[in-house]
Scaffold this motif. Structure first.
Motif, PDB file in Angstrom:
ATOM      1  N   LEU A 154      51.895 -12.712  -1.367  1.00 32.76           N
ATOM      2  CA  LEU A 154      51.030 -12.456  -2.517  1.00 32.76           C
ATOM      3  C   LEU A 154      51.306 -13.441  -3.653  1.00 32.76           C
ATOM      4  N   MET A 155      52.522 -13.953  -3.726  1.00 34.36           N
ATOM      5  CA  MET A 155      52.838 -14.937  -4.750  1.00 34.36           C
ATOM      6  C   MET A 155      52.267 -16.313  -4.423  1.00 34.36           C
ATOM      7  N   SER A 156      51.893 -16.525  -3.143  1.00 31.31           N
ATOM      8  CA  SER A 156      51.308 -17.819  -2.742  1.00 31.31           C
ATOM      9  C   SER A 156      50.112 -17.549  -1.830  1.00 31.31           C
ATOM     10  N   PRO A 157      49.030 -16.986  -2.366  1.00 24.78           N
ATOM     11  CA  PRO A 157      47.929 -16.504  -1.529  1.00 24.78           C
ATOM     12  C   PRO A 157      47.165 -17.579  -0.783  1.00 24.78           C
ATOM     13  N   HIS A 158      47.236 -18.827  -1.211  1.00 29.03           N
ATOM     14  CA  HIS A 158      46.436 -19.878  -0.580  1.00 29.03           C
ATOM     15  C   HIS A 158      47.271 -20.839   0.253  1.00 29.03           C
ATOM     16  N   ARG A 159      48.574 -20.512   0.412  1.00 30.70           N
ATOM     17  CA  ARG A 159      49.430 -21.403   1.180  1.00 30.70           C
ATOM     18  C   ARG A 159      50.201 -20.596   2.206  1.00 30.70           C
ATOM     19  N   PRO A 160      50.441 -21.164   3.395  1.00 32.12           N
ATOM     20  CA  PRO A 160      51.298 -20.475   4.360  1.00 32.12           C
ATOM     21  C   PRO A 160      52.711 -20.381   3.815  1.00 32.12           C
ATOM     22  N   ALA A 161      53.428 -19.352   4.229  1.00 26.86           N
ATOM     23  CA  ALA A 161      54.800 -19.172   3.747  1.00 26.86           C
ATOM     24  C   ALA A 161      55.645 -20.388   4.107  1.00 26.86           C
ATOM     25  N   ALA A 162      56.413 -20.882   3.137  1.00 26.21           N
ATOM     26  CA  ALA A 162      57.223 -22.077   3.362  1.00 26.21           C
ATOM     27  C   ALA A 162      58.392 -21.769   4.296  1.00 26.21           C
ATOM     28  N   ARG A 163      58.670 -22.687   5.174  1.00 26.90           N
ATOM     29  CA  ARG A 163      59.817 -22.528   6.072  1.00 26.90           C
ATOM     30  C   ARG A 163      61.085 -22.868   5.303  1.00 26.90           C
ATOM     31  N   PRO A 164      62.102 -22.038   5.382  1.00 21.02           N
ATOM     32  CA  PRO A 164      63.328 -22.359   4.666  1.00 21.02           C
ATOM     33  C   PRO A 164      63.936 -23.661   5.167  1.00 21.02           C
ATOM     34  N   ARG A 165      64.496 -24.424   4.257  1.00 22.25           N
ATOM     35  CA  ARG A 165      65.041 -25.725   4.627  1.00 22.25           C
ATOM     36  C   ARG A 165      66.381 -25.601   5.339  1.00 22.25           C
ATOM     37  N   GLY A 166      67.082 -24.536   5.116  1.00 21.31           N
ATOM     38  CA  GLY A 166      68.383 -24.381   5.753  1.00 21.31           C
ATOM     39  C   GLY A 166      68.760 -22.926   5.864  1.00 21.31           C
ATOM     40  N   GLY A 167      69.719 -22.649   6.731  1.00 22.39           N
ATOM     41  CA  GLY A 167      70.172 -21.279   6.917  1.00 22.39           C
ATOM     42  C   GLY A 167      71.329 -20.960   5.997  1.00 22.39           C
ATOM     43  N   LEU A 168      72.058 -19.932   6.375  1.00 22.73           N
ATOM     44  CA  LEU A 168      73.223 -19.527   5.599  1.00 22.73           C
ATOM     45  C   LEU A 168      74.417 -20.413   5.917  1.00 22.73           C
ATOM     46  N   ALA A 169      75.313 -20.506   4.954  1.00 19.88           N
ATOM     47  CA  ALA A 169      76.583 -21.195   5.202  1.00 19.88           C
ATOM     48  C   ALA A 169      77.429 -20.320   6.137  1.00 19.88           C
ATOM     49  N   PRO A 170      78.347 -20.916   6.905  1.00 21.96           N
ATOM     50  CA  PRO A 170      79.180 -20.129   7.831  1.00 21.96           C
ATOM     51  C   PRO A 170      79.902 -18.969   7.153  1.00 21.96           C
ATOM     52  N   TRP A 171      80.396 -19.194   5.934  1.00 20.66           N
ATOM     53  CA  TRP A 171      81.102 -18.105   5.254  1.00 20.66           C
ATOM     54  C   TRP A 171      80.163 -16.954   4.925  1.00 20.66           C
ATOM     55  N   GLN A 172      78.874 -17.267   4.624  1.00 22.74           N
ATOM     56  CA  GLN A 172      77.911 -16.213   4.334  1.00 22.74           C
ATOM     57  C   GLN A 172      77.602 -15.382   5.580  1.00 22.74           C
ATOM     58  N   VAL A 173      77.408 -16.056   6.706  1.00 22.99           N
ATOM     59  CA  VAL A 173      77.165 -15.343   7.966  1.00 22.99           C
ATOM     60  C   VAL A 173      78.354 -14.455   8.294  1.00 22.99           C
ATOM     61  N   ARG A 174      79.562 -14.991   8.134  1.00 23.01           N
ATOM     62  CA  ARG A 174      80.762 -14.225   8.470  1.00 23.01           C
ATOM     63  C   ARG A 174      80.897 -12.994   7.588  1.00 23.01           C
ATOM     64  N   ARG A 175      80.736 -13.150   6.280  1.00 24.82           N
ATOM     65  CA  ARG A 175      80.886 -12.008   5.374  1.00 24.82           C
ATOM     66  C   ARG A 175      79.842 -10.929   5.638  1.00 24.82           C
ATOM     67  N   VAL A 176      78.603 -11.359   5.852  1.00 28.26           N
ATOM     68  CA  VAL A 176      77.524 -10.397   6.046  1.00 28.26           C
ATOM     69  C   VAL A 176      77.712  -9.634   7.353  1.00 28.26           C
ATOM     70  N   THR A 177      78.002 -10.339   8.440  1.00 23.92           N
ATOM     71  CA  THR A 177      78.146  -9.661   9.731  1.00 23.92           C
ATOM     72  C   THR A 177      79.389  -8.780   9.766  1.00 23.92           C
ATOM     73  N   GLU A 178      80.454  -9.209   9.107  1.00 29.29           N
ATOM     74  CA  GLU A 178      81.653  -8.356   9.025  1.00 29.29           C
ATOM     75  C   GLU A 178      81.351  -7.085   8.239  1.00 29.29           C
ATOM     76  N   HIS A 179      80.553  -7.210   7.188  1.00 32.09           N
ATOM     77  CA  HIS A 179      80.194  -6.037   6.388  1.00 32.09           C
ATOM     78  C   HIS A 179      79.335  -5.072   7.210  1.00 32.09           C
ATOM     79  N   ILE A 180      78.373  -5.606   7.959  1.00 28.18           N
ATOM     80  CA  ILE A 180      77.538  -4.754   8.815  1.00 28.18           C
ATOM     81  C   ILE A 180      78.417  -4.029   9.835  1.00 28.18           C
ATOM     82  N   ARG A 181      79.351  -4.761  10.453  1.00 23.27           N
ATOM     83  CA  ARG A 181      80.210  -4.174  11.479  1.00 23.27           C
ATOM     84  C   ARG A 181      81.090  -3.072  10.884  1.00 23.27           C
ATOM     85  N   ALA A 182      81.601  -3.303   9.682  1.00 23.48           N
ATOM     86  CA  ALA A 182      82.471  -2.316   9.045  1.00 23.48           C
ATOM     87  C   ALA A 182      81.725  -1.042   8.679  1.00 23.48           C
ATOM     88  N   ARG A 183      80.423  -1.155   8.443  1.00 23.22           N
ATOM     89  CA  ARG A 183      79.635   0.007   8.033  1.00 23.22           C
ATOM     90  C   ARG A 183      78.988   0.761   9.201  1.00 23.22           C
TER      91      ARG A 183
END
Length: 274
Positions: A154-183
């Motif tokens: 809705l914020m960009s009604p006339h353009r296709p959604a932009a593809r992200p240029r990069g993913g998460l850093a390794p430390w971000q993936v590790r922290r997030v997945t460890e948090h999911i596993r702990a919960r």
């Protein structure tokens, strides 16, 4: 009517059966809302009207939707409709402001858009309407992600959604997945995961999928299925007990999800183990 709340939005699904001509007031005057007709049966198309007695000035489009800001009335009209099913998303603008920080622009939702056509948005509304009654805890995270995608479109009604240029850093993936596993088996909200990664929910959702190949809610489901596999391998718990220990709403949903991720049912998995 069936309803469900996600972060920044409420989704209402209506079904109505009638005979002949229908004109009805859609009572959402105090809310900014986006509506879509999911199904209709009849000899005349249903149309949105800003005035009960004035036909819609925009011609019919397949999979059309109507965006109406708070303070503006909307009517539905058809000369001959037998059945209709529609979905309405009512937005909590203050929550969206906070959730998306500087990315959310209220002005984009302040002008009515009658019979707007956008396949991305129509698909998101269909997906949200499909899970309004789903009791599985992961659906809350799934819906939060869909609402984030909806707002981005809705914020960009006339353009296709932009593809992200990069993913998460390794430390971000590790922290997030460890948090999911702990919960486990509890559900973790998208906003909470994004905060751990230090990103907005919309950016986090796209970057997480780019990094892992799975959306955050799919990753959580996969981890719950893996836990179920371990319980089936090493214990004598019943399938009901395993489903409950892994956070599934019931045994039927557990079996369907397990088969989708494992390629077999929980009973078949248990029988294959030595």
């Amino acid at each position: 009517m069936r309803s469900r709340h996600w972060a920044g939005a409420r989704v209402d699904v209506h079904e109505q059966r009638s005979a002949g001509r229908v004109s009805y007031h859609l009572c959402y005057e105090k809310e900014t809302r986006l509506s879509a007709l999911i199904e209709e049966v009849g000899t005349s198309r249903a149309e949105p009207r800003l005035s009960a007695n004035k036909p819609c000035p925009v011609e019919y489009r397949p999979r059309h939707m109507t965006l109406v800001p708070a303070g503006m009335d909307l009517w539905g009209h058809s000369d001959d409709i037998r059945y209709m099913k529609d979905a309405t998303v009512a937005f909590d603008l203050d929550t969206l402001d906070e959730r998306f920080e500087g990315l959310f622009d209220r002005r984009m939702l302040q002008q009515p858009r009658l019979r707007m056509a956008d396949d991305r948005i129509a698909t998101i509304l269909q997906l949200l309407s499909n899970v309004v009654d789903n009791g599985d805890p992961s659906v809350q995270l799934y819906g939060d992600g869909l609402v984030a995608s909806l707002v981005a479109c809705l914020m960009s009604p006339h353009r296709p959604a932009a593809r992200p240029r990069g993913g998460l850093a390794p430390w971000q993936v590790r922290r997030v997945t460890e948090h999911i596993r702990a919960r486990l088996p509890d559900r973790v909200d998208l906003a909470e995961l994004a905060m751990i990664a230090g990103l907005s929910p919309a950016h986090f959702s796209r970057a997480f999928k780019l990094s892992t190949g799975l959306a955050p809610y799919q990753w959580q489901l996969d981890m719950r299925v893996r836990k179920a596999q371990q319980l089936l391998d090493g214990g004598r718990q019943t399938l009901d007990e395993v489903a409950d220990a892994c956070g599934f709403a019931d045994t039927s949903h557990f079996a369907r999800t397990f088969r989708r991720f494992s390629g077999c049912t929980p009973s078949q998995w248990r029988r294959r183990r030595p």
